[in-house]
Motif scaffolding. Structure first.
Motif, PDB file in Angstrom:
ATOM      1  N   ALA A  18       0.840  -1.342  -0.189  1.00 19.00           N
ATOM      2  CA  ALA A  18       0.048   0.290  -0.104  1.00 19.00           C
ATOM      3  C   ALA A  18       0.960   1.223  -0.075  1.00 19.00           C
ATOM      4  CB  ALA A  18      -1.031   0.051   1.187  1.00 19.00           C
ATOM      5  N   GLN A  19       1.904   1.291   0.723  1.00 24.41           N
ATOM      6  CA  GLN A  19       2.803   2.413   0.808  1.00 24.41           C
ATOM      7  C   GLN A  19       3.313   2.577  -0.589  1.00 24.41           C
ATOM      8  OE1 GLN A  19       5.758   1.502   3.792  1.00 24.41           O
ATOM      9  NE2 GLN A  19       4.107   1.375   5.376  1.00 24.41           N
ATOM     10  N   VAL A  20       3.872   1.440  -1.410  1.00 22.52           N
ATOM     11  CA  VAL A  20       4.298   1.677  -2.413  1.00 22.52           C
ATOM     12  C   VAL A  20       3.493   2.369  -3.519  1.00 22.52           C
ATOM     13  CG1 VAL A  20       5.443   0.505  -4.634  1.00 22.52           C
ATOM     14  CG2 VAL A  20       6.138   0.011  -2.262  1.00 22.52           C
ATOM     15  N   LEU A  21       2.129   1.585  -3.480  1.00 25.91           N
ATOM     16  CA  LEU A  21       1.252   2.092  -4.355  1.00 25.91           C
ATOM     17  C   LEU A  21       0.862   3.687  -4.181  1.00 25.91           C
ATOM     18  CD1 LEU A  21      -1.007  -1.014  -4.575  1.00 25.91           C
ATOM     19  CD2 LEU A  21       0.774  -0.184  -6.375  1.00 25.91           C
ATOM     20  N   THR A  22       0.674   4.161  -3.243  1.00 26.14           N
ATOM     21  CA  THR A  22       0.312   5.343  -2.536  1.00 26.14           C
ATOM     22  C   THR A  22       1.086   6.344  -2.701  1.00 26.14           C
ATOM     23  OG1 THR A  22       0.567   4.867  -0.247  1.00 26.14           O
ATOM     24  CG2 THR A  22      -1.713   4.421  -1.245  1.00 26.14           C
ATOM     25  N   THR A  23       2.487   5.976  -3.127  1.00 26.19           N
ATOM     26  CA  THR A  23       3.705   7.024  -3.265  1.00 26.19           C
ATOM     27  C   THR A  23       3.307   7.960  -4.314  1.00 26.19           C
ATOM     28  OG1 THR A  23       5.239   5.431  -2.308  1.00 26.19           O
ATOM     29  CG2 THR A  23       6.035   7.389  -3.662  1.00 26.19           C
ATOM     30  N   LEU A  24       3.531   9.122  -4.089  1.00 23.67           N
ATOM     31  CA  LEU A  24       3.052  10.190  -5.112  1.00 23.67           C
ATOM     32  C   LEU A  24       4.098   9.802  -6.369  1.00 23.67           C
ATOM     33  CD1 LEU A  24       1.832  12.707  -6.079  1.00 23.67           C
ATOM     34  CD2 LEU A  24       3.656  14.015  -5.236  1.00 23.67           C
ATOM     35  N   ILE A  25       3.483  10.141  -7.451  1.00 26.15           N
ATOM     36  CA  ILE A  25       4.265  10.109  -8.712  1.00 26.15           C
ATOM     37  C   ILE A  25       4.345  11.512  -9.015  1.00 26.15           C
ATOM     38  CG2 ILE A  25       4.428   9.709 -11.222  1.00 26.15           C
ATOM     39  CD1 ILE A  25       3.060   7.537 -10.942  1.00 26.15           C
ATOM     40  N   ASP A 103      10.889  23.771  -0.637  1.00 27.58           N
ATOM     41  CA  ASP A 103      11.693  22.544  -0.670  1.00 27.58           C
ATOM     42  C   ASP A 103      11.513  21.972   0.583  1.00 27.58           C
ATOM     43  OD1 ASP A 103      12.104  22.653  -3.379  1.00 27.58           O
ATOM     44  OD2 ASP A 103      13.822  23.650  -3.062  1.00 27.58           O
ATOM     45  N   VAL A 104      11.999  22.501   1.746  1.00 32.88           N
ATOM     46  CA  VAL A 104      12.134  22.008   3.058  1.00 32.88           C
ATOM     47  C   VAL A 104      10.953  21.427   3.612  1.00 32.88           C
ATOM     48  CG1 VAL A 104      11.756  24.080   4.539  1.00 32.88           C
ATOM     49  CG2 VAL A 104      13.384  22.315   5.372  1.00 32.88           C
ATOM     50  N   MET A 105       9.924  21.941   3.396  1.00 32.63           N
ATOM     51  CA  MET A 105       8.476  21.607   3.638  1.00 32.63           C
ATOM     52  C   MET A 105       8.030  20.225   3.061  1.00 32.63           C
ATOM     53  SD  MET A 105       5.980  24.994   4.559  1.00 32.63           S
ATOM     54  CE  MET A 105       6.340  25.678   2.729  1.00 32.63           C
ATOM     55  N   LEU A 106       8.370  20.392   1.893  1.00 36.14           N
ATOM     56  CA  LEU A 106       8.433  18.974   0.886  1.00 36.14           C
ATOM     57  C   LEU A 106       8.947  17.689   1.484  1.00 36.14           C
ATOM     58  CD1 LEU A 106       7.488  17.261  -1.675  1.00 36.14           C
ATOM     59  CD2 LEU A 106       9.411  18.225  -2.691  1.00 36.14           C
ATOM     60  N   LEU A 107      10.222  17.937   2.060  1.00 38.84           N
ATOM     61  CA  LEU A 107      11.328  17.062   2.489  1.00 38.84           C
ATOM     62  C   LEU A 107      10.885  16.795   4.117  1.00 38.84           C
ATOM     63  CD1 LEU A 107      14.540  18.544   1.302  1.00 38.84           C
ATOM     64  CD2 LEU A 107      13.385  16.736   0.312  1.00 38.84           C
ATOM     65  N   VAL A 108      10.475  17.598   4.774  1.00 38.67           N
ATOM     66  CA  VAL A 108      10.087  17.091   6.220  1.00 38.67           C
ATOM     67  C   VAL A 108       8.736  16.493   6.122  1.00 38.67           C
ATOM     68  CG1 VAL A 108       9.123  18.387   8.239  1.00 38.67           C
ATOM     69  CG2 VAL A 108      11.217  19.236   7.178  1.00 38.67           C
ATOM     70  N   VAL A 109       7.843  16.481   5.153  1.00 35.83           N
ATOM     71  CA  VAL A 109       6.719  15.686   5.072  1.00 35.83           C
ATOM     72  C   VAL A 109       7.131  14.338   5.017  1.00 35.83           C
ATOM     73  CG1 VAL A 109       4.794  15.342   3.606  1.00 35.83           C
ATOM     74  CG2 VAL A 109       5.291  17.606   4.517  1.00 35.83           C
ATOM     75  N   THR A 135      -1.190   9.505   5.126  1.00 40.47           N
ATOM     76  CA  THR A 135      -1.019   9.225   3.835  1.00 40.47           C
ATOM     77  C   THR A 135      -1.820  10.132   2.969  1.00 40.47           C
ATOM     78  OG1 THR A 135      -0.744   7.031   4.357  1.00 40.47           O
ATOM     79  CG2 THR A 135      -1.462   7.607   2.018  1.00 40.47           C
ATOM     80  N   ILE A 136      -3.002  10.549   3.299  1.00 40.63           N
ATOM     81  CA  ILE A 136      -3.899  11.565   2.667  1.00 40.63           C
ATOM     82  C   ILE A 136      -3.114  13.102   3.038  1.00 40.63           C
ATOM     83  CG2 ILE A 136      -6.060  12.745   2.698  1.00 40.63           C
ATOM     84  CD1 ILE A 136      -7.402  10.032   3.919  1.00 40.63           C
ATOM     85  N   PHE A 137      -2.748  13.277   3.979  1.00 41.06           N
ATOM     86  CA  PHE A 137      -2.021  14.724   3.979  1.00 41.06           C
ATOM     87  C   PHE A 137      -0.588  14.617   3.328  1.00 41.06           C
ATOM     88  CE2 PHE A 137       1.349  16.982   6.267  1.00 41.06           C
ATOM     89  CZ  PHE A 137       0.658  18.339   6.003  1.00 41.06           C
ATOM     90  N   ARG A 138      -0.124  13.567   3.148  1.00 37.25           N
ATOM     91  CA  ARG A 138       1.126  13.589   2.400  1.00 37.25           C
ATOM     92  C   ARG A 138       0.774  13.648   1.040  1.00 37.25           C
ATOM     93  NH1 ARG A 138       4.290   8.672   0.473  1.00 37.25           N
ATOM     94  NH2 ARG A 138       6.375   9.540  -0.039  1.00 37.25           N
ATOM     95  N   TYR A 139      -0.405  13.086   0.642  1.00 37.29           N
ATOM     96  CA  TYR A 139      -0.609  13.022  -0.872  1.00 37.29           C
ATOM     97  C   TYR A 139      -0.858  14.321  -1.322  1.00 37.29           C
ATOM     98  CZ  TYR A 139      -3.705  12.148  -4.883  1.00 37.29           C
ATOM     99  OH  TYR A 139      -4.371  12.416  -6.088  1.00 37.29           O
ATOM    100  N   PHE A 140      -1.789  15.054  -0.381  1.00 39.69           N
ATOM    101  CA  PHE A 140      -2.136  16.462  -0.668  1.00 39.69           C
ATOM    102  C   PHE A 140      -0.749  17.491  -0.648  1.00 39.69           C
ATOM    103  CE2 PHE A 140      -2.809  20.750   1.568  1.00 39.69           C
ATOM    104  CZ  PHE A 140      -3.380  21.393   0.427  1.00 39.69           C
ATOM    105  N   PHE A 198      -7.766  16.226  -0.747  1.00 46.45           N
ATOM    106  CA  PHE A 198      -8.423  15.980   0.569  1.00 46.45           C
ATOM    107  C   PHE A 198      -9.716  14.968   0.694  1.00 46.45           C
ATOM    108  CE2 PHE A 198      -5.871  19.358   2.924  1.00 46.45           C
ATOM    109  CZ  PHE A 198      -5.001  18.890   3.523  1.00 46.45           C
ATOM    110  N   PHE A 199     -10.299  15.163  -0.420  1.00 49.44           N
ATOM    111  CA  PHE A 199     -11.520  14.608  -0.447  1.00 49.44           C
ATOM    112  C   PHE A 199     -11.580  13.276  -1.364  1.00 49.44           C
ATOM    113  CE2 PHE A 199     -11.956  19.255   0.545  1.00 49.44           C
ATOM    114  CZ  PHE A 199     -12.737  19.139   1.771  1.00 49.44           C
ATOM    115  N   GLU A 200     -10.584  13.065  -2.159  1.00 47.25           N
ATOM    116  CA  GLU A 200     -10.488  11.937  -2.933  1.00 47.25           C
ATOM    117  C   GLU A 200     -10.341  10.509  -2.323  1.00 47.25           C
ATOM    118  OE1 GLU A 200      -7.207  12.335  -5.622  1.00 47.25           O
ATOM    119  OE2 GLU A 200      -7.852  14.437  -6.246  1.00 47.25           O
ATOM    120  N   TYR A 201      -9.757  10.624  -0.836  1.00 54.71           N
ATOM    121  CA  TYR A 201      -9.412   9.243  -0.236  1.00 54.71           C
ATOM    122  C   TYR A 201     -10.092   9.696   1.148  1.00 54.71           C
ATOM    123  CZ  TYR A 201      -6.848   8.216  -4.480  1.00 54.71           C
ATOM    124  OH  TYR A 201      -6.416   8.031  -5.743  1.00 54.71           O
ATOM    125  N   GLU A 202     -10.132   8.379   1.982  1.00 53.93           N
ATOM    126  CA  GLU A 202     -10.313   8.488   3.374  1.00 53.93           C
ATOM    127  C   GLU A 202      -9.482   7.410   3.986  1.00 53.93           C
ATOM    128  OE1 GLU A 202     -14.543   6.055   3.296  1.00 53.93           O
ATOM    129  OE2 GLU A 202     -14.658   8.178   3.741  1.00 53.93           O
TER     130      GLU A 202
END
Length: 403
Positions: A18-25, A103-109, A135-140, A198-202
């Motif tokens: 699941a982690q691999v599949l939900t990793t953002l492209i 960049d630093v916010m992207l990396l900290v996430v 996972t939802i927050f990271r996706y956003f 935020f509303f695409e997944y739960e």
């Protein structure tokens, strides 16, 4: 080699799948996470991945990416500290500060995601609950900050182009206030554009299932899916990369012609420090854009292939899946490398960095020796300090266009 394969197989199995599949492209938006929904609904059935894919996932996600992210966080924090100094104030540096912050916010996430590789922690009930919301927050957040980084790079490139093309009137057009307004607009528009994610997944609160998220009715909507697919590829891949290639080409052209003009008409008193400073900062922006295009080229290639063949056909090919993970690593490299570019090209950045960090360190190291020094050594120290301070002030008195 077998150890690597076994470790990578743990990433693919259970929660790791699941982690691999939900990793953002990066640059592709919803399409990467939609693969998880497709698998949960039975449209795509997971199969045993080939060995080379397991090795690519392990090396990129678990070995190189954490190292790059840690270095990038430290480097971007150093950049923010240096660029916020009063002597570094300029419109270009405003964009560079915003770029480092994005960049630093992207990396900290990404840090909680790395913690999930610890199987002992990942098996705890509280972390499973946290990770499924995260996972939802990271996706956003990934989509938002990657878009911010992309368009801030475009903005600083355009600002440098204007400064070189209209050199006499650049200070009237490119001001700090306008730069701040442009930065604020980029962050707000990126946030609003990706807010629907935020509303695409739960979160999937059924901890027996490995998939951390489940798709909502919004993500299953064909109209919404088509809109997000076209919008993400257009706004996060095609337009910014095309603009960067065109504007950066003009920027390189003006840099070469201006440099030739300076060398041809070089006379005593000509070639002011402000012009030299403008050349330095322009070289930095050019190098940043070239690194950006190289690091995002794999993502653009994937985006174009998805647009032509469809994401399910692309993600069914292990080669494209491995390219996805390589692309994720390159995106983090792009967000981590700017500090090295500043240090390599800008003497003012290096001098300011040394005065902030190395100067304080040398004072702390020399403190215990002050009681045993004689009068002559104290005088020599004072002379060295005076010389060093004069060099700092001389560098700081340059034009505000220097980094």
């Amino acid at each position: 080699m077998n150890n690597i394969t076994e470790t990578a197989q743990q990433v693919i199995s259970s929660d790791g799948m699941a982690q691999v599949l939900t990793t953002l492209i990066p640059l592709l938006g919803t399409q990467a996470a939609n693969t998880t929904v497709a698998m949960t609904t039975g449209r795509v059935r997971p199969s045993v991945p080939p060995e080379y894919l397991l090795q690519v996932i392990f090396v990129c996600d678990q070995v190189l990416t954490p190292l790059v992210v840690c270095f990038g966080i430290i480097g971007n924090i150093f950049s923010i500290v240096v660029l916020t100094r009063k002597e570094m104030s300029s419109p270009t540096n405003c964009f560079l500060k915003a770029l480092a912050a994005s960049d630093v916010m992207l990396l900290v996430v990404q840090i909680p995601h790395f913690l999930s590789y610890n199987h002992r922690l990942n098996d705890t009930h509280s972390f499973k609950i946290f990770y499924r919301y995260y996972t939802i927050f990271r996706y956003f957040a990934n989509n938002t900050f990657i878009t911010c980084t992309c368009w801030i790079t475009v903005a600083v490139t355009i600002e440098r182009f204007i400064s070189l093309r209209f050199m006499m009137n650049s200070r009237m057009v490119c001001t700090i206030r306008r730069a701040r307004r442009a930065i604020l607009a980029i962050f707000l528009m990126s946030f609003v554009f990706h807010f629907s994610k935020f509303f695409e997944y739960e979160p999937n609160l059924n901890l027996r299932q490995p998939f951390p998220v489940v798709g909502t009715a919004l993500v299953h909507s064909t109209a919404y899916e088509t809109y997000v697919h076209i919008a993400n590829i257009t706004l996060a891949a095609i337009i910014p990369v095309f603009v960067l290639i065109v504007v950066n080409s003009f920027l390189i052209f003006f840099l070469t012609t201006h440099r030739r003009r300076m060398l041809k008409h070089k006379t005593p008193g000509s070639g002011s420090t402000s012009q030299v400073d403008m050349m330095h900062i322009s070289f930095i922006v050019v190098s940043m854009v070239l690194v950006f295009i190289i690091c995002h080229s794999v993502g653009v290639f994937l985006a174009l292939n998805i647009a032509v063949h469809g994401r399910y056909k692309i993600f069914a090919n292990p080669l494209f899946v491995s390219m996805k993970h390589v692309n994720g690593l390159l995106v983090f490299v792009n967000s981590s490398i700017n500090f090295l570019l500043y240090c390599a090209i800008s003497r003012k950045f290096r001098t300011t960095f040394a005065s902030i960090f190395l100067g304080r360190l040398s004072k702390k190291m020399s403190w215990p020796l002050q009681t045993s020094t004689n009068e002559q050594s104290m005088l020599s120290k004072a002379n060295v300090t005076t010389l060093y301070t004069s060099q700092i002030s001389t560098t700081s008195s340059k034009g505000v266009d220097d980094l």
